[in-house]
Design an enzyme around this catalytic site. Structure first.
Site, PDB file in Angstrom:
ATOM      1  N   LYS A 111      74.686  13.206   0.259  1.00  0.00           N
ATOM      2  CA  LYS A 111      75.510  14.327  -0.427  1.00  0.00           C
ATOM      3  C   LYS A 111      74.927  14.660  -1.886  1.00  0.00           C
ATOM      4  CE  LYS A 111      79.646  12.911   2.085  1.00  0.00           C
ATOM      5  NZ  LYS A 111      80.139  14.330   2.928  1.00  0.00           N
ATOM      6  N   LYS A 194      73.167  16.316  13.090  1.00  0.00           N
ATOM      7  CA  LYS A 194      74.233  15.748  13.908  1.00  0.00           C
ATOM      8  C   LYS A 194      75.656  16.461  14.040  1.00  0.00           C
ATOM      9  CE  LYS A 194      77.531  12.710  12.324  1.00  0.00           C
ATOM     10  NZ  LYS A 194      78.596  11.665  11.843  1.00  0.00           N
ATOM     11  N   LYS A 197      82.207  16.958  12.630  1.00  0.00           N
ATOM     12  CA  LYS A 197      83.229  17.893  12.392  1.00  0.00           C
ATOM     13  C   LYS A 197      83.524  18.193  10.944  1.00  0.00           C
ATOM     14  CE  LYS A 197      85.711  13.433  12.720  1.00  0.00           C
ATOM     15  NZ  LYS A 197      85.317  12.773  11.540  1.00  0.00           N
TER      16      LYS A 197
HETATM   17  P1  ATP Z   1      81.703  13.459  10.747  1.00  0.00           P
HETATM   18  O1  ATP Z   1      81.887  13.959  12.334  1.00  0.00           O
HETATM   19  O2  ATP Z   1      82.762  14.247   9.814  1.00  0.00           O
HETATM   20  O3  ATP Z   1      80.249  13.563  10.319  1.00  0.00           O
HETATM   21  P2  ATP Z   1      81.642  10.608  11.013  1.00  0.00           P
HETATM   22  O4  ATP Z   1      80.949  10.682  12.180  1.00  0.00           O
HETATM   23  O5  ATP Z   1      81.053  10.009   9.982  1.00  0.00           O
HETATM   24  O6  ATP Z   1      82.320  11.943  10.562  1.00  0.00           O
HETATM   25  P3  ATP Z   1      84.050   9.369  12.329  1.00  0.00           P
HETATM   26  O7  ATP Z   1      84.813  10.455  12.742  1.00  0.00           O
HETATM   27  O8  ATP Z   1      84.903   8.375  11.805  1.00  0.00           O
HETATM   28  O9  ATP Z   1      83.157   9.826  11.251  1.00  0.00           O
HETATM   29  O10 ATP Z   1      83.303   8.838  13.453  1.00  0.00           O
HETATM   30  C1  ATP Z   1      83.592   7.916  14.222  1.00  0.00           C
HETATM   31  C2  ATP Z   1      82.609   7.386  15.284  1.00  0.00           C
HETATM   32  O11 ATP Z   1      82.049   8.553  15.931  1.00  0.00           O
HETATM   33  C3  ATP Z   1      81.283   6.632  14.236  1.00  0.00           C
HETATM   34  O12 ATP Z   1      80.970   5.377  14.964  1.00  0.00           O
HETATM   35  C4  ATP Z   1      80.304   7.667  14.290  1.00  0.00           C
HETATM   36  O13 ATP Z   1      78.946   6.900  14.422  1.00  0.00           O
HETATM   37  C5  ATP Z   1      80.460   8.290  15.687  1.00  0.00           C
HETATM   38  N1  ATP Z   1      80.097   9.729  15.821  1.00  0.00           N
HETATM   39  C6  ATP Z   1      80.433  10.859  15.147  1.00  0.00           C
HETATM   40  N2  ATP Z   1      79.607  11.932  15.200  1.00  0.00           N
HETATM   41  C7  ATP Z   1      78.818  11.382  16.302  1.00  0.00           C
HETATM   42  C8  ATP Z   1      77.711  12.050  16.700  1.00  0.00           C
HETATM   43  N3  ATP Z   1      77.352  13.498  16.631  1.00  0.00           N
HETATM   44  N4  ATP Z   1      76.864  11.410  17.629  1.00  0.00           N
HETATM   45  C9  ATP Z   1      77.179  10.150  18.082  1.00  0.00           C
HETATM   46  N5  ATP Z   1      78.179   9.536  17.464  1.00  0.00           N
HETATM   47  C10 ATP Z   1      78.926  10.256  16.398  1.00  0.00           C
END
Ligand code: ATP
Ligand code: LTN
Length: 332
Positions: A111, A194, A197
């Site tokens: 970031k 990745k 959201k």
């Molecule tokens: P963001 O989607 O905003 O980047 P984040 O993944 O960091 O958020 P969380 O929503 O808390 O945050 O993620 C919950 C779990 O889902 C974590 O274990 C994360 O590693 C997993 N996860 C999130 N996005 C993916 C993805 N694209 N592929 C695999 N695992 C994911």
């Protein structure tokens, strides 16, 4: 039975990445582990959230946990702020974490490198709170997606340091658990990033509450390549590899077998197969989600979960405070 703990931070609607990388795995782990799974609402506000939207996302996340198959009889499900000990232990652990360690966290570093402004102190110290989330419950295993592995490794370092300073049996040193398939679901319109959201990239991301027809179209519109062959090659064909992984994770069919079956198909036909699998999963999940939301059972499940979690957390925090020397009267 080993204790397993994980959490999701619903800073927006949960995605197919969350489902494949996290939720779906939690559901299978709950049968042979003592599972603790919470909604990390304190982590959500490390970046500003519109309050009404946040509240809805938190409730939706609980409903999706349950719709995906987490069973409150097997898994302790609660809201992080209902157990005050998280924030308290988070502070104590921040006092046992070095700036150099936080500076090395790639999520934060990325970031900064992107030139994002308005980054908060909460975001910077969030790995300390995450360490508290885990160590408060003496979790043996922490199932996470690839991107969170570094934070669990920091948690281990903090636990080991604390144990050396204050006594060996202060904390259990946890292990990260990253599933082989689907550990990093990629964006549909940029398969080198990745699926996330927080990227505000609607075409690249499937939300679990997307209309299944919209999700179908997103898969059909996924970026691929011009090599015109179905092969699992994440380096040269990241888009196709991502679709193969999505299908494999959702159906439990081996990657090799999906490749073999689709060898002679064009990309359009293969996408139709993946799009059907994804939209069928969403249809099932959403019908359960609707039932759960209208049943009004969420508040009670969260209260019961918090009560169970508090029993463990209050005892642990008290023990840690005594060891650090900040508690005078024994509370628990
Ligand atoms: P963001 O989607 O905003 O980047 P984040 O993944 O960091 O958020 P969380 O929503 O808390 O945050 O993620 C919950 C779990 O889902 C974590 O274990 C994360 O590693 C997993 N996860 C999130 N996005 C993916 C993805 N694209 N592929 C695999 N695992 C994911
Ligand atoms: N930091 C994680 C969410 C999270 C978590 C945890 C995961 C908060 N506390 C404890 C595992 C264990 C994220 O951003 N995905």
């Amino acid at each position: 039975m080993k204790r397993m703990l994980s959490a999701i931070k619903p800073t927006g609607q949960l995605t197919l990445g969350n489902y494949i990388g996290a939720l779906k795995n939690f559901v299978s782990y709950q049968n042979d582990h003592e599972m603790i799974c919470f909604i990390a609402n304190l982590h959500c506000i490390t970046v500003y959230q519109e309050p009404q939207e946040l509240k809805k996302n938190l409730k939706d996340a609980v409903a999706l946990y349950l719709a995906a198959g987490l069973d409150p009889k097997k898994t302790t499900i609660f809201l992080q702020t209902d157990v005050l000990e998280h924030a308290q232990l988070g502070y104590i652990l921040a006092c046992n974490t070095y700036l150099g360690e936080l500076n090395r966290m790639t999520q934060f570093k990325d970031k900064v490198a992107k030139g994002e402004t308005g980054l908060t102190a909460g975001l910077y110290t969030y790995p300390c709170l995450m360490a508290a989330d885990i160590l408060l419950y003496d979790a043996d295993l922490v199932p996470v997606g690839d991107d969170q592995k570094q934070h669990v490794e920091l948690t281990r370092d903090i636990a080991i340091r604390f144990n050396n300073r204050y006594g060996d049996d202060s904390f259990v040193v946890p292990e990260p658990l990253v599933a082989k398939v689907g550990k990093r679901v990629m964006s549909l319109n940029d398969p080198t990033k990745k699926m996330s959201k927080s990227e505000h990239n609607d075409k690249g991301c499937i939300y679990l509450l997307d209309d299944p027809k919209v999700a179908y179209k997103k898969i059909m519109g996924a970026v691929t390549d011009s090599l015109a062959k179905i092969d699992y090659d994440p380096i040269n064909q990241p888009g196709i590899a991502n679709l193969i992984e999505i299908e494999s994770a959702l159906t439990n069919e081996d990657i090799e077998s999906i490749v073999m079956r689709n060898k002679d198909k064009g990309y359009g036909d293969f996408k139709k197969e993946v799009a059907t699998v994804v939209s069928d999963v969403l249809i099932d999940l959403q019908s359960k989600y609707k039932e759960i939301i209208s049943s009004g059972m969420i508040d009670q499940i969260l209260e019961e979960g918090a009560q169970k979690a508090r029993k463990i957390a209050t005892k642990k925090l008290s023990k840690i405070q005594r060891r650090v020397g900040i508690e005078i009267k024994k509370r628990h």
